[in-house]
Enzyme design. Structure first.
Site, short mmCIF file in Angstrom:
data_model
loop_
_atom_site.label_atom_id
_atom_site.label_comp_id
_atom_site.label_asym_id
_atom_site.label_seq_id
_atom_site.Cartn_x
_atom_site.Cartn_y
_atom_site.Cartn_z
N ASP A 66 49.29 40.18 37.93
CA ASP A 66 48.80 38.71 38.04
C ASP A 66 49.82 37.70 37.77
O ASP A 66 50.42 37.74 36.51
CB ASP A 66 47.35 38.72 37.30
CG ASP A 66 46.72 37.38 37.75
OD1 ASP A 66 46.76 36.75 38.98
OD2 ASP A 66 46.08 36.77 36.70
N ASP A 88 52.96 34.22 42.54
CA ASP A 88 53.04 32.81 42.26
C ASP A 88 53.93 31.80 42.48
O ASP A 88 54.80 31.55 41.71
CB ASP A 88 52.10 32.53 41.18
CG ASP A 88 51.65 31.20 40.93
OD1 ASP A 88 51.58 30.47 41.83
OD2 ASP A 88 50.93 30.80 39.64
N GLU A 98 49.71 32.73 46.54
CA GLU A 98 48.82 31.79 46.41
C GLU A 98 49.37 30.28 47.37
O GLU A 98 50.52 29.97 46.94
CB GLU A 98 49.04 31.20 44.86
CG GLU A 98 47.91 30.00 44.48
CD GLU A 98 47.77 29.88 43.02
OE1 GLU A 98 47.68 28.65 42.62
OE2 GLU A 98 47.92 30.79 42.40
N HIS A 121 40.91 32.32 41.63
CA HIS A 121 41.41 32.41 40.54
C HIS A 121 40.50 31.25 39.67
O HIS A 121 39.94 30.49 40.26
CB HIS A 121 43.06 31.90 40.19
CG HIS A 121 44.03 32.93 41.01
ND1 HIS A 121 44.91 33.39 40.26
CD2 HIS A 121 44.02 33.62 42.15
CE1 HIS A 121 45.41 34.23 40.62
NE2 HIS A 121 44.96 34.58 41.80
N GLY A 122 40.39 31.54 38.33
CA GLY A 122 39.71 30.79 37.69
C GLY A 122 37.90 31.03 37.78
O GLY A 122 37.32 30.17 37.76
N GLY A 123 37.68 32.30 38.09
CA GLY A 123 36.29 32.47 38.70
C GLY A 123 35.35 32.40 37.49
O GLY A 123 34.11 32.24 37.89
N ASN A 141 38.89 36.32 40.24
CA ASN A 141 39.64 36.83 39.16
C ASN A 141 38.72 36.25 37.92
O ASN A 141 38.38 35.03 37.78
CB ASN A 141 41.09 36.13 38.92
CG ASN A 141 41.81 36.56 39.76
OD1 ASN A 141 41.67 37.72 40.50
ND2 ASN A 141 43.28 36.32 39.55
#
Length: 274
Positions: free
Chosen positions: A82, A104, A134, A202-204, A225
């Site tokens: 990640d 990223d 991303e 992301h930032g789930g 995520n």
């Protein structure tokens, strides 16, 4: 069951209207609890080694730990890098047995992000490994601000990089301790109109549970995520273990007490994704 690639779990999820959890691990205690929870729920799992994990444990060690868990599991498990920030880091992860890498380049200019992501996707695919990229920038709670994903840029990124999954910025924020504002469903639909690549949030942890499930069922979002939510559960379980007996000092005993609470918290997360 087997170590599998990201595509091998996301493509069925996309077809079937569900999402797969990308769980951010920091060590042996949480990664084994994550696998136990996935087995209890009979769902595939993505074990993710992010920058914090890699700062604590070298990639070659993580590769051995994570791939062993995947190979022993009764459900499909992806071993995923990640937020890889360089070609060399992604290549090392592939060499260490990771079945998926996320590059990223979201802080870089669009053209540079596309070029570097495409090169890493080519490297990954040649090794039989999946690649996530991303587009847009997912910010951080009390930190860098997000830059929402532009649908036209997303279409260009998807077509020119050949990524297997695309992380987007649609109101999600990293390190959110409480459910924040809802995701921008209009922007999600605009992105879906121009690409068929599986989408990643992301930032789930900051996404309300009801929206996680509804978007998993009705959109191209098929990977969430989840890190902060489960790190908080681990911290609470460890604190309870330490405080339960001030005389206890053995780290194995202290950490073992976190297992069942972590399995329970993880099962709750897995159920929220449909």
């Amino acid at each position: 069951m087997a170590l599998v690639t990201l595509s091998e779990v996301l493509q069925p999820a996309l077809r079937e209207g569900r999402a797969v959890a990308g769980l951010v691990t920091l060590g042996w205690e949480d990664m084994r609890a994550f696998v136990a929870a996935a087995e209890a729920e009979s769902v595939p799992l993505i074990l993710q080694a992010g920058p914090g994990c890699r700062a604590h444990t070298p990639l070659p060690v993580l590769g051995k730990m994570l791939t062993w868990l995947a190979e022993q599991s009764s459900v499909p498990v992806v071993v995923h890098l990640d937020h890889g920030y360089s070609f060399d880091e992604c290549r090392e992860a592939i060499d260490c047995g990771f079945s998926s890498v996320m590059f990223d380049g979201s802080r870089k200019p669009l053209t540079q992000n596309i070029d570097e992501t495409a090169a890493i996707a080519e490297l990954a695919h040649a090794a039989g490994v999946s690649c996530e990229g991303e587009i847009g920038f997912v910010g951080y709670a009390d930190g860098e601000q997000s830059a929402g994903t532009d649908p036209d840029e997303a279409a260009l990124f998807a077509s020119q990089t050949a990524v297997d999954a695309m992380a987007i910025s649609v109101g999600n924020v990293h390190l959110q301790q409480d459910a924040g504002g809802r995701l921008d469903e209009q922007r999600i639909q605009a992105i879906e109109a121009v690409t068929t690549v599986p989408l990643v949030i992301h930032g789930g942890s900051g996404v309300p549970v009801d929206q996680r499930a509804s978007l998993a069922a009705s959109s191209h979002i098929c990977k969430y995520n989840i890190g902060t939510e489960l790190r908080m559960a681990f911290g609470a379980a460890l604190r309870e273990s330490v405080n339960a007996d001030p005389e206890r000092f053995d780290r194995v005993a202290l950490l073992s007490a976190t297992h069942e609470p972590m399995v329970a918290a993880t099962r709750k997360v897995l159920r929220s994704l449909g």
